[in-house]
Write a protein that holds these residues in place. Structure first.
Motif, PDB file in Angstrom:
ATOM      1  N   ALA A  72     -38.852 -30.586  -5.704  1.00 47.40           N
ATOM      2  CA  ALA A  72     -38.759 -30.176  -7.255  1.00 47.40           C
ATOM      3  C   ALA A  72     -40.461 -30.487  -8.396  1.00 47.40           C
ATOM      4  O   ALA A  72     -39.311 -31.975  -9.271  1.00 47.40           O
ATOM      5  CB  ALA A  72     -37.314 -30.211  -8.166  1.00 47.40           C
ATOM      6  N   VAL A  73     -41.297 -30.650  -7.656  1.00 48.24           N
ATOM      7  CA  VAL A  73     -42.236 -31.715  -8.259  1.00 48.24           C
ATOM      8  C   VAL A  73     -43.143 -31.928  -9.153  1.00 48.24           C
ATOM      9  O   VAL A  73     -44.396 -32.244  -9.154  1.00 48.24           O
ATOM     10  CB  VAL A  73     -43.234 -32.915  -7.001  1.00 48.24           C
ATOM     11  N   GLY A  74     -43.151 -29.932  -9.455  1.00 42.94           N
ATOM     12  CA  GLY A  74     -43.398 -29.668 -10.382  1.00 42.94           C
ATOM     13  C   GLY A  74     -45.028 -29.200 -10.069  1.00 42.94           C
ATOM     14  O   GLY A  74     -45.574 -29.138  -8.962  1.00 42.94           O
ATOM     15  N   ALA A  75     -46.029 -29.113 -11.000  1.00 41.93           N
ATOM     16  CA  ALA A  75     -47.926 -28.909 -10.632  1.00 41.93           C
ATOM     17  C   ALA A  75     -48.884 -30.160 -11.704  1.00 41.93           C
ATOM     18  O   ALA A  75     -47.824 -30.727 -12.735  1.00 41.93           O
ATOM     19  CB  ALA A  75     -47.914 -27.772 -11.119  1.00 41.93           C
ATOM     20  N   HIS A  76     -50.424 -30.246 -11.456  1.00 47.36           N
ATOM     21  CA  HIS A  76     -50.567 -30.207 -12.476  1.00 47.36           C
ATOM     22  C   HIS A  76     -51.796 -29.763 -12.557  1.00 47.36           C
ATOM     23  O   HIS A  76     -52.457 -29.344 -11.456  1.00 47.36           O
ATOM     24  CB  HIS A  76     -51.372 -32.431 -11.868  1.00 47.36           C
ATOM     25  N   PRO A  77     -52.505 -30.427 -13.673  1.00 50.50           N
ATOM     26  CA  PRO A  77     -53.847 -29.706 -14.376  1.00 50.50           C
ATOM     27  C   PRO A  77     -55.031 -29.759 -12.804  1.00 50.50           C
ATOM     28  O   PRO A  77     -55.042 -31.228 -12.584  1.00 50.50           O
ATOM     29  CB  PRO A  77     -53.748 -30.191 -15.278  1.00 50.50           C
ATOM     30  N   ILE A  78     -55.488 -28.670 -12.340  1.00 52.23           N
ATOM     31  CA  ILE A  78     -57.251 -29.295 -12.195  1.00 52.23           C
ATOM     32  C   ILE A  78     -58.274 -29.101 -12.735  1.00 52.23           C
ATOM     33  O   ILE A  78     -58.434 -28.188 -13.467  1.00 52.23           O
ATOM     34  CB  ILE A  78     -56.642 -28.380 -10.312  1.00 52.23           C
ATOM     35  N   LYS A  79     -59.464 -30.376 -12.384  1.00 52.12           N
ATOM     36  CA  LYS A  79     -60.670 -29.430 -12.811  1.00 52.12           C
ATOM     37  C   LYS A  79     -61.438 -28.705 -11.800  1.00 52.12           C
ATOM     38  O   LYS A  79     -61.277 -28.986 -10.749  1.00 52.12           O
ATOM     39  CB  LYS A  79     -61.196 -31.645 -12.088  1.00 52.12           C
ATOM     40  N   PRO A  80     -62.111 -27.832 -12.041  1.00 52.63           N
ATOM     41  CA  PRO A  80     -62.582 -26.465 -10.455  1.00 52.63           C
ATOM     42  C   PRO A  80     -63.853 -27.605 -10.653  1.00 52.63           C
ATOM     43  O   PRO A  80     -64.586 -28.428 -11.346  1.00 52.63           O
ATOM     44  CB  PRO A  80     -63.236 -26.257 -12.039  1.00 52.63           C
ATOM     45  N   ASN A  81     -65.068 -26.682  -9.481  1.00 53.57           N
ATOM     46  CA  ASN A  81     -65.703 -27.529  -9.669  1.00 53.57           C
ATOM     47  C   ASN A  81     -67.232 -27.132  -9.934  1.00 53.57           C
ATOM     48  O   ASN A  81     -68.098 -26.212  -9.315  1.00 53.57           O
ATOM     49  CB  ASN A  81     -65.763 -27.439  -8.052  1.00 53.57           C
ATOM     50  N   ILE A  82     -67.014 -27.639 -11.273  1.00 48.55           N
ATOM     51  CA  ILE A  82     -68.767 -27.403 -11.770  1.00 48.55           C
ATOM     52  C   ILE A  82     -69.511 -28.854 -12.090  1.00 48.55           C
ATOM     53  O   ILE A  82     -68.950 -29.823 -12.007  1.00 48.55           O
ATOM     54  CB  ILE A  82     -67.849 -26.398 -12.842  1.00 48.55           C
ATOM     55  N   LEU A  83     -70.784 -28.811 -12.281  1.00 43.58           N
ATOM     56  CA  LEU A  83     -71.565 -29.758 -12.599  1.00 43.58           C
ATOM     57  C   LEU A  83     -71.281 -30.484 -13.949  1.00 43.58           C
ATOM     58  O   LEU A  83     -71.297 -30.187 -14.551  1.00 43.58           O
ATOM     59  CB  LEU A  83     -73.516 -29.110 -12.005  1.00 43.58           C
ATOM     60  N   GLY A  84     -70.845 -31.735 -13.645  1.00 42.53           N
ATOM     61  CA  GLY A  84     -70.723 -32.912 -14.669  1.00 42.53           C
ATOM     62  C   GLY A  84     -69.067 -32.796 -14.802  1.00 42.53           C
ATOM     63  O   GLY A  84     -68.770 -33.561 -16.014  1.00 42.53           O
TER      64      GLY A  84
END
Length: 450
Positions: A137-149
């Motif tokens: 039951a470890v949930g999820a996390h927000p991710i950062k997309p592959n964009i410049l900067g």
């Protein structure tokens, strides 16, 4: 074989704690591992602190509305540091409540990362433990997309700990989390620009809701840029420069203090969990389970966002309780994913249950009747504002059954929660029509639409 625990839960978020408590009620010996604070995303980085900030963001409008009712003007300003501190203190209080709850049910809490060694063995720090059943039951996390900067960006987890209120902010993404934070920050006085690749925000929700919420947010002063194809970030002396471009159009630069990537996706927290030591299967990082939340490794189960079904706190809680009832309580029960209500705490607020109009047409063809109403609630007449509420019912003409209910407007979540009970029970439009409305209220429109 004798095990240390009847059930060991990895992850003490809402789903994990609800499961541990319910299993303990059936006199199971339960252990639980958590590397962070108790309560998971919802309590620490999601529903609870976010909703408190939603409340905080509404006060400027309330002060303004009061003048229409005869109250003198209020001059007030936000103490950002006090608000953030107060919100986080409430989170800490809730952490303590969860700890007492687990103590009362004799659930043993282990602080640290839980890792699966084999189908019945878990390693938490220096503790090697065994269990008959294991729940992920470890949930999820927000991710950062592959964009410049992208390294110059923050996520939704970070926004609750900003020491200073941004004067200007970009929200990347048009999902419900990004849209909620756009509304929150705008209400608190930050200049907000929301950027999305889609035609409208809130893709996947009913089209009328998408359109009404987006226009409502624009009316409240949020700048929304749709159909953006290129996004790059660059930090300089002025702040963070966000460069955006639509296909075939010239670039535009927005300069801000902070960037939130709240709505650009989440991933299950299944990395480094040791599931490769078992038969458990994953799909795009999510644990694959059957209707009983059971993996192909018969004694290992999973609930909540790490299964990537419907990523809502009440769903995780119900999945966990259904598992505990079935496995430890002898009451076979499964989670139903039909007619799960949900709310979007934007400004204007929205809530929905059942099928969207598009989903209903895909399933039922043209055998539908759609009822809509759009009006200005009584509250706003004296306030002198053109705030609108919309309500919508999607009905199967053959059976008269209400397939979906949708609302944008004040108290939408509170109203749809009640409507959800009727739809879950299979109510027909005739049942709605036969119900006497509460007058004067906005909610009565749900039983007077013809």
């Amino acid at each position: 074989m004798t095990y240390d625990f009847d059930l060991f839960v990895i992850g003490a978020g809402s789903g994990g704690i609800a499961t541990a408590r319910r299993a303990a009620e059936y006199e199971a010996k339960v252990g639980i591992a958590e590397f962070d604070r108790l309560g998971g995303t919802c309590v620490n980085r999601g529903c609870v602190p976010k909703k408190l900030m939603v409340y905080a963001s509404h006060f400027p409008e309330l002060f303004s509305d009061a003048k229409g009712y005869g109250w003198s003007a209020v001059q007030s300003s936000l103490d950002w540091e006090k608000m953030i501190s107060t919100v986080n203190n409430e989170v800490i209080r809730l952490n303590g409540i969860y700890q007492k709850m687990l103590d009362n049910y004799k659930v043993e809490v282990f602080q640290g990362y839980g890792k699966v060694v084999d189908a019945h063995t878990i390693l938490v720090g220096d503790h090697q433990l065994t269990a008959d059943k294991i729940l992920i039951a470890v949930g999820a996390h927000p991710i950062k997309p592959n964009i410049l900067g992208v390294e110059h960006a923050i996520t939704s987890d970070d926004i609750f700990h900003l020491q200073k209120q941004p004067e200007r902010m970009v929200i990347l993404g048009g999902g419900y989390i990004g849209s909620e934070f756009a509304s929150i920050m705008n209400g608190l006085g930050t200049e907000v620009t929301q950027i999305t690749r889609s035609e409208t925000i809130l893709r996947g929700f009913d089209q009328d809701l998408q359109t009404e919420i987006q226009q409502g947010m624009i009316n409240h002063g949020i700048r929304i840029l749709n159909n953006i194809q290129l996004i790059t970030l660059e930090k300089d002396a002025e702040g963070i420069k966000v460069t955006v471009r639509k296909d075939g159009e010239s670039e535009e630069i927005v300069v801000v203090d902070a960037v939130s990537l709240a709505a650009l996706g989440r991933k299950p927290n299944t990395q480094n969990l040791g599931l490769e030591n078992t038969k458990v299967k994953l799909h795009d990082g999510a644990v694959i389970v059957d209707k009983y939340s059971q993996t192909v490794e018969g004694n290992i189960y999973a609930v909540g966002d790490c299964t990537n079904k419907i990523n809502l706190t009440p769903v995780a809680i119900n999945e966990g309780r259904a598992f505990a009832d079935t496995v430890f309580g002898g009451k076979s029960r499964i989670m139903s994913y039909e007619n799960v209500p949900t709310a979007i705490f934007t400004n204007p607020e929205a809530a929905t249950v059942g099928l969207t109009e598009a989903e209903a047409r895909e399933k039922h063809g043209d055998a539908l009747k759609v009822y809509r109403t759009r009006f200005r609630p009584m509250y706003y007449t004296l306030a002198g504002k053109e705030e609108k509420t919309i309500m919508k019912l999607v009905v199967d003409k053959k059976t008269d059954k209400v397939l979906g209910a949708h609302m944008v407007g004040t108290n939408a979540a509170e109203i749809i929660q009640g409507i959800a009970i009727a739809i879950k029970m299979g109510a027909t439009k005739a049942n709605f029509d036969a119900t006497i409305g509460i007058h004067p209220s906005s909610a009565e429109e749900f039983v007077t639409m013809r």
